[in-house]
Scaffold this active site. Structure first.
Site, PDB file in Angstrom:
ATOM      1  CE  LYS A 184      -4.234   1.979   2.392  1.00  0.00           C
ATOM      2  NZ  LYS A 184      -4.955   1.241   3.342  1.00  0.00           N
ATOM      3  CD  GLU A 190       7.744  -6.963   7.265  1.00  0.00           C
ATOM      4  OE1 GLU A 190       7.007  -7.487   8.556  1.00  0.00           O
ATOM      5  OE2 GLU A 190       7.873  -5.920   6.377  1.00  0.00           O
ATOM      6  N   GLY A 243      -5.944  -3.178   3.862  1.00  0.00           N
ATOM      7  CA  GLY A 243      -5.333  -3.848   3.254  1.00  0.00           C
ATOM      8  C   GLY A 243      -6.164  -5.485   3.393  1.00  0.00           C
ATOM      9  NE  ARG A 244      -8.679  -5.917   9.140  1.00  0.00           N
ATOM     10  CZ  ARG A 244      -8.232  -4.450   9.592  1.00  0.00           C
ATOM     11  NH1 ARG A 244      -7.286  -3.901   9.166  1.00  0.00           N
ATOM     12  NH2 ARG A 244      -8.800  -3.554  10.137  1.00  0.00           N
ATOM     13  CD  GLU A 329      -4.721  -5.918  10.187  1.00  0.00           C
ATOM     14  OE1 GLU A 329      -3.409  -6.650  10.539  1.00  0.00           O
ATOM     15  OE2 GLU A 329      -4.594  -5.611   9.320  1.00  0.00           O
ATOM     16  CG  HIS A 360      -7.936 -38.117  11.977  1.00  0.00           C
ATOM     17  ND1 HIS A 360      -8.701 -39.713  12.442  1.00  0.00           N
ATOM     18  CD2 HIS A 360      -9.723 -38.195  10.658  1.00  0.00           C
ATOM     19  CE1 HIS A 360      -9.767 -39.759  11.938  1.00  0.00           C
ATOM     20  NE2 HIS A 360      -9.802 -39.320  10.864  1.00  0.00           N
ATOM     21  CE  LYS A 470       5.077  -3.501  10.176  1.00  0.00           C
ATOM     22  NZ  LYS A 470       3.674  -3.680   8.880  1.00  0.00           N
TER      23      LYS A 470
END
Length: 496
Positions: A184, A190, A243-244, A329, A360, A470
């Site tokens: 963005k 990263e 973003g999400r 978030e 399982h 961060k």
């Protein structure tokens, strides 16, 4: 003034089997069919009285007004002073926001057409680097819809761990690879480090003009151009798309490239159909609202700290991870929209897995553990494979039987073999898994998150909680951060 939860907290605790026995119409009351999706909340503890109490809370919190503000492009992300316009990306928003989104979509489609026509050379693979919403959404779409598309091999890389990049490098030809950088701000450390490493890999392989094989997805196009991307290959999106919530805009570019523009358009239309349902349907029949009412009932009344989602379809294996970010978030907040301390639980911890594997691994706790965990099953009527019919039949029967077993239980004098029952579950059953139904499903979850946030009185659209760690890591990288003795020791052990 805090919202009044008194009526909700005073709701009587009736057993699920008793609720069915007392009401022949329970299934009809607590199920709905929307956009190719069937929803069944009858095995939850929702009652008509509970829905009425939540409707009263929704009125007190002005859910209708805030819902309209969402769709009309008003500023509802108050801490950041922004509107929230992801619904405009699929055509449901203010006229101005929709027009802007459509123009940016046209730009994205033109670039996809150019790539398909060979304008950037012979492209076989795509390495998409991003993180958070810039990776989780595209990854979900490509994995769910792009497996058999046969167009481009898309690799979504989000982790800064070099192993993630090397997995992609091992199967991609650098001379036939397109790099897509999704950020963005175009400053995410990263993502930019991963992007630089991909360029280095291409350069070392002898690719000329590596920047000519880069597409940028960003809300800050000037930063992308400054970094070296040609303006014609920068696909902007609005700052007001979080973003999400961004897979509908240019962040969805790798998915649109992988499955084709027609499929991407169907994804948008499926979401728009759910948008219209959410915007226009009374709360007692409104799928996102009813799901949120159940979420809040279990978190606030039964004090459930987690909620589990199990996808009984391999193509939806990434959905639980996608929902973790979307829900935690968005609503993992401790402050109200008025700046006061939240005096009750916020978002439940979202987790899950894929059926039948999860049966399982974790279902022991769900059936006999001391934690009450509401469970959501997601299944698809039409199989996505070409194996024998028995594979899909067994898959679906397992999903349905688990919900029945959680509710009914089974008594036994041997407590180790006794199941208490009265454990809630809901089911979402898709007619088929295609772009349209997937779009509707994801939009359903977005609106469910919104309703939860409004009724809790929080802002679902900021995410300041991800910043502190961060910031400290960046400062430490420059030698300007002092840590506690434990962290200092860990750093010394790692770096000497």
């Amino acid at each position: 003034m805090p919202a009044d939860w008194t009526a909700i907290e005073a709701l009587p605790a009736k057993k699920l089997t008793d609720l069915f026995a007392a009401d022949d119409a329970r299934l009809a009351t607590f199920s709905a069919d929307v956009a190719g999706l069937h929803f069944d909340w009858s095995k939850t503890h929702l009652t008509k009285d509970a829905v009425a109490a939540f409707e009263a809370l929704a009125k007190a919190q002005d859910l209708a007004g805030k819902r309209e503000a969402l769709f009309s492009g008003k500023v509802i992300n108050t801490t950041e002073g922004r509107p929230v316009t992801h619904t405009a990306e699929r055509g449901e928003g203010s006229e101005e926001d929709v027009a802007k989104a459509q123009a940016l979509h046209a730009r994205m489609r033109a670039l996809i057409d150019a790539i398909e026509q060979g304008a950037l050379g012979d492209i076989e693979s795509v390495i998409h680097v991003g993180i958070g919403g810039s990776a989780l959404g595209p990854d979900l779409l490509v994995d769910a819809l792009g497996r058999d598309a046969g167009r481009y091999e898309v690799h979504i890389v989000s982790n800064v761990d070099g192993e993630a990049l090397e997995e992609a490098f091992a199967v991609c030809d650098p001379a036939a690879t397109l790099l897509v950088v999704a950020s963005k701000t175009f400053t995410t450390k990263e993502t930019m480090l991963n992007a630089e490493s991909v360029l280095q890999w291409m350069t070392e392989a002898g690719v000329e003009d590596v920047y000519g094989r880069v597409v940028a997805l960003t809300a800050d196009p000037d930063k992308a151009v400054e970094w070296g991307v040609d303006e014609t290959r920068v696909l902007p999106f609005a700052e007001s798309v979080g973003g999400r919530y961004s897979l509908w805009c240019s962040i969805g570019f790798p998915a649109a490239l992988a499955v084709g523009w027609d499929e991407f358009s169907e994804l948008l239309e499926g979401a728009a159909e759910m948008d219209r349902h959410f915007r226009l349907t009374a709360l007692a029949e409104n799928a996102p609202a009813l799901a949120a009412f159940a979420d809040l009932y279990y978190a606030q009344v039964r004090h459930c700290e987690t909620r589990a989602t199990f996808a009984y379809d391999e193509r939806l294996r990434l959905l639980p991870s996608y929902l973790q970010q979307l829900e935690m978030e968005s609503n993992g907040k401790g402050t109200t929209i008025d700046g006061q301390k939240l005096d009750r639980p916020s978002a439940a911890i979202t987790w899950g897995g894929v059926g039948t594997d999860a049966q399982h691994a974790v279902f022991q706790l769900l059936h006999q553990g001391t934690h009450l965990v509401p469970v959501e099953f997601i299944a698809v009527i039409e199989p996505g494979d070409t194996q024998s019919e028995d594979h899909h039949r067994q898959l679906l029967l397992n999903a349905f039987a688990q919900g029945a077993a959680l509710m009914a239980g089974r008594a036994n004098d041997d407590l180790a073999r006794s199941y208490s029952g009265d454990r809630p579950s809901s089911t979402i059953l898709l007619d088929t898994l295609d772009a349209r139904t997937l779009g509707a499903l994801i939009a359903f979850y977005e609106h469910r998150v919104f309703v939860n946030g409004v009724l809790l009185g929080i802002n679902s659209f900021d995410q300041f909680g991800v910043e502190l760690g961060k910031e400290m890591a960046k400062a430490a990288d420059k030698g300007g951060q002092e840590f506690d003795v434990s962290t200092t020791d860990l750093i010394k052990r790692a770096f000497g």
